[in-house]
Design a protein around this motif. Structure first.
Motif, PDB file in Angstrom:
ATOM      1  N   ASP A 180      33.927  32.672  43.212  1.00 28.28           N
ATOM      2  CA  ASP A 180      33.548  34.000  42.722  1.00 28.28           C
ATOM      3  C   ASP A 180      34.564  35.034  43.227  1.00 28.28           C
ATOM      4  O   ASP A 180      34.635  35.301  44.436  1.00 28.28           O
ATOM      5  CB  ASP A 180      32.146  34.359  43.218  1.00 28.28           C
ATOM      6  N   PRO A 181      35.358  35.624  42.337  1.00 30.39           N
ATOM      7  CA  PRO A 181      36.363  36.609  42.780  1.00 30.39           C
ATOM      8  C   PRO A 181      35.754  37.807  43.512  1.00 30.39           C
ATOM      9  O   PRO A 181      36.432  38.454  44.308  1.00 30.39           O
ATOM     10  CB  PRO A 181      37.026  37.056  41.465  1.00 30.39           C
ATOM     11  N   LYS A 182      34.476  38.079  43.254  1.00 32.76           N
ATOM     12  CA  LYS A 182      33.845  39.240  43.873  1.00 32.76           C
ATOM     13  C   LYS A 182      33.194  38.908  45.220  1.00 32.76           C
ATOM     14  O   LYS A 182      32.830  39.804  45.977  1.00 32.76           O
ATOM     15  CB  LYS A 182      32.778  39.819  42.933  1.00 32.76           C
ATOM     16  N   LYS A 183      33.054  37.622  45.518  1.00 30.72           N
ATOM     17  CA  LYS A 183      32.437  37.207  46.773  1.00 30.72           C
ATOM     18  C   LYS A 183      33.293  36.128  47.424  1.00 30.72           C
ATOM     19  O   LYS A 183      32.927  34.954  47.448  1.00 30.72           O
ATOM     20  CB  LYS A 183      31.016  36.695  46.541  1.00 30.72           C
TER      21      LYS A 183
END
Length: 297
Positions: free
Chosen positions: A119-122
């Motif tokens: 996950d690029p956001k996490k």
């Protein structure tokens, strides 16, 4: 003239006069000038004049200022004025010293952040204790951990192994490095560590002494050697000559005749024009050997 001006002039006058307050004379040590003159060092300063601070640490993060579980440390590595490094344990600092002697490492950075995950956001963060670049542009990421973390049978060991396997897979997947290695105290050779600390301690150049040292070593036949003590006396510059001779070991102009600690009795050999003998000690080299991990089917 004001009272403050009179006081200032008096203070400056006192500082301009020789005073025992400003003499550097260790307690219990009496310097023998007669002996010093016999060796030609009485008129020579022990160190070159002028102070230049080392370059700042290039760490990806600063280590925490204090900890109840382990120590933190700072030291200076590299050549000449060098650069600062910081570590979160004595084990890290010791490995920094040894890696500093590896001749094909051209760049070292500590506390390097690596982000990974689907996950690029996490993204998950892992801190590599050292990241090294070799002279062939290969990159090696090091994790430095106590041996107990690898030999333990508890859940901590299992969690650490699983974590490092995942980190290594992502390192190769994202082309962050060409190799991932784990270093422990089992990888530290006491002799190599001693010599690495000696090399780091004499890193600052001294033009006159360095020139005198290389000239004296080159007087030896190719492959010939003398002890550090004998060569130091031949140079006639005292401690400056001794340090300059040790710097030749780091630069590769000379090498130890046999594996052992660097000290006055150690014999160093002129390597100019001679082929290195494989079994003789030389500064180690690192090679990247990537072993990509595969995802589970």
């Amino acid at each position: 003239m004001s009272k403050n001006t009179d006081l200032k002039e008096n203070l400056m006058g006192d500082l301009a006069q020789p005073s025992s307050v400003f003499e550097h004379k260790p307690l219990g040590v009496e310097f023998n000038w007669k002996t010093a003159e016999e060796h030609g060092i009485a008129a020579l300063p022990d160190m070159p004049s002028g102070i230049v601070l080392p370059r700042a640490s290039q760490a990806g993060r600063n280590v925490q200022r204090a900890s109840s579980a382990h120590c933190i440390g700072h030291t200076v590595l590299g050549d000449d004025h060098g650069f600062r490094v910081q570590g979160e344990s004595g084990l890290e600092i010791n490995h920094f010293y040894v890696l500093n002697t590896v001749k094909n490492i051209v760049k070292m950075q500590e506390q390097v952040r690596f982000y990974f995950g689907w996950d690029p956001k996490k993204q998950t963060q892992h801190i590599f204790d050292v990241f090294a670049v070799l002279d062939n542009d290969e990159r090696i990421a090091f994790a430095i951990k106590p041996e107990i973390r690898l030999n333990s049978t508890n859940k901590e060991k299992q969690d650490f192994e699983e974590h490092m396997q995942a980190v290594a897979w992502w390192v190769f997947e994202k082309d962050f490095a060409d190799d991932v290695r784990i270093l422990t105290e089992a990888d530290l050779d006491p002799v190599a560590l001693h010599n690495a600390k000696v090399l780091a301690a004499v890193r600052e150049r001294d033009s006159d002494a360095d020139l005198a040292a290389i000239n004296e070593v080159r007087k030896l036949p190719s492959g010939g050697g003398l002890s550090l003590r004998e060569l130091t006396l031949a140079i006639g510059m005292g401690a400056r000559g001794y340090r300059a001779l040790i710097r030749l070991l780091r630069s590769g102009e000379a090498r130890l005749q046999a594996l052992g600690r660097i000290g006055p009795q150690a014999v160093i050999v002129n390597v100019a024009g001679s082929k290195m003998i494989d079994h003789m000690p030389d500064r180690p080299m690192l090679f990247a050997q990537p072993q990509p991990y595969q995802t589970a089917a």
